[in-house]
Design an enzyme around this catalytic site. Structure first.
Site, PDB file in Angstrom:
ATOM      1  CB  SER A 283      -5.846   0.308   0.293  1.00 26.73           C
ATOM      2  OG  SER A 283      -5.553   1.565   0.072  1.00 26.73           O
ATOM      3  CE  LYS A 289      -3.874  -3.696  -2.686  1.00 23.28           C
ATOM      4  NZ  LYS A 289      -2.540  -2.733  -2.917  1.00 23.28           N
TER       5      LYS A 289
END
Ligand code: ARG
Length: 468
Positions: A283, A289
């Site tokens: 991300s 992420k």
């Protein structure tokens, strides 16, 4: 047939004016049907050879046509061919270039033929080949799954119904479920080929022809089992494309379900699987992420493939016999579905090889949620001859007790279990573990590692034999 007569070369006899620009835009298919070039040229070569064999065109004309078609093919292959929208589609682009290259004999190629049977033939050839392609790449995906299933024939994970922990299964067993699905997909593509294996060439516009053509000859030359049997059906049938799309859509839905599981399994909450950097993205704002984009896109793209099936079913459903121009809309749907499915299978095959399973997490998850409750009930039936319905009830009470104690069934004290049913003995603990649970499920097609290994061995052989 002057090039600059101001009207179309192919039907200029009847037409004096030029089409409106919008007419050209809506009518022309060359932007996409140029993908049929190889099939179009193969069809023309087979047709020309037959015309010569039947004495319909001279040997000299045939020789010129055949060499000319090879030259056109070479131009297309090397990218020097200039496709023209004015010439509408691949059929007229090829024929008109042939006329430039060889002159008058080119005008004899279209004897006893129409673009209607021509496009039906080209497209069948293309779809047929694509079915073979998907059969082969699915075999590759199955091999990739078999390798992982083999490694994890005894790895315990929770099996789910309603996405609620149900009973322990093995990861190998779970992966083998997809092997079965993709195996059936292989058969669907093969079955579609078996039915589309008839050559429409020679049906001409719709009614057949008065020329003494040999449709068996062209069918054989093009690798079909034989010619189609009704000229109207030949030019108006798109079942073959629909069957291809149906097989593709079903396969796409299998890929999508698997992709969905990868998405779920790779959440931190599940933590069953991790994809490497090769198949994940990060991300731009949340540094922690690791997103399973490839799986998500496989899941999403199945919608496109299904959409293509609905598109063509909708295009076809109201068409009177025989050919209508509506049918030109068959191609983009099929091409897009084929390209999309190709990518989906490639991505899934890559992910299958890439996935790293967290056996500890899977085992821990399998051990929660009272997944071995059925094993307790089955023990009551077997050891105490209690009817299953009653055993289910007793087990329910044991689950409730374990829940109150905040523990698992296997950790309940014998006295507590006997408080629920006095007949229960210490032998009950011989079935109360996830390993024992999966090992006991030896019924044919069951999740026991011994069964899974047998199914893997059988699947290996089936896959090598074309899943027959
Ligand atoms: N481009 C057309 C198609 O894809 C070829 C057949 C055209 N036939 C006709 N009668 N206009 O269907």
């Amino acid at each position: 047939m002057a090039e600059n007569s101001g009207s179309n070369k192919m039907w200029g006899g009847r037409f004096a004016g030029q089409p409106d620009a919008v007419m050209e835009a809506i009518n022309a298919s060359i932007d996409f049907d140029q993908r049929l070039a190889a099939e179009d040229i193969a069809g023309s070569k087979a047709h020309a050879a037959m015309l010569k064999a039947q004495g319909i065109i001279s040997a000299d004309d045939h020789a010129a046509i055949d060499a000319g078609l090879d030259a056109v093919a070479a131009e297309i292959e090397t990218g020097t061919f200039a496709f023209s929208k004015k010439l509408e589609d691949i059929h007229m682009n090829v024929e008109s270039r042939l006329a430039v290259l060889i002159g008058a004999p080119a005008g004899r190629l279209h004897t006893a033929r129409s673009r209607n049977d021509q496009v039906a033939t080209d497209f069948r050839l293309w779809v047929k080949k694509r079915c073979g392609f998907f059969d082969a790449v699915l075999a590759g995906l199955i091999d990739a799954l078999l390798a992982r299933a083999e490694d994890h024939a005894a790895t315990v994970m929770p099996g789910f119904t309603h996405l609620q922990t149900a009973q322990p299964v093995t990861l190998g067993h779970h992966l083998m479920a997809y092997v079965e699905m993709f195996g059936r997909d292989r058969r669907r593509f093969q079955d579609a080929v078996a039915r589309m294996d008839e050559c429409p060439l020679g049906a001409a516009a719709l009614a057949g022809t008065g020329f003494p053509i040999d449709r068996h000859m062209t069918a054989t030359a093009l690798g079909f089992a034989g010619p189609t049997r009704n000229s109207l059906d030949s030019v108006s049938d798109r079942d073959f494309a629909l069957e291809f799309l149906a097989a593709a859509a079903i396969c796409g839905s299998h890929l999508s379900r698997f992709a969905e599981e990868i998405v779920i399994w790779s959440t931190p909450q599940f933590g069953f699987v991790a994809l490497s950097d090769a198949f994940s993205t990060g991300s731009s704002i949340m540094p922690q992420k690791r997103n399973p984009d490839a799986a998500e896109l496989v899941r999403a793209k199945s919608g496109r493939v299904t959409g293509a099936l609905i598109t063509l079913l909708t295009v076809m459903k109201g068409l009177p016999l025989a050919y209508s121009k509506d049918m030109q809309e068959d191609k983009e749907a099929v091409f897009d579905a084929a390209d999309t499915l190709d990518l989906m299978i490639a991505a899934m095959t890559g992910m299958v090889g890439d996935m790293r399973f967290n056996e500890k997490r899977m085992h821990a998850a399998a051990s929660t949620g009272f997944s071995i409750a059925t094993d307790l009930a089955d023990w009551l039936v077997r050891a105490l001859n209690i009817p299953f319905r009653e055993a289910h009830h007793i087990t329910g009470a044991a689950v409730a007790l374990a829940e109150r104690q905040g523990t698992g069934l296997e950790r309940l004290k014998l006295e507590d279990l006997q408080g629920i049913h006095p007949g229960i003995t210490a032998d009950v603990f011989s079935v109360l573990s996830v390993e024992k649970s999966v090992r006991s499920r030896t019924s044919f097609g069951g999740t026991a590692p011994s069964q899974v290994k047998k199914q893997i061995a059988a699947a290996r052989k089936r896959n090598a034999r074309g899943w027959r």
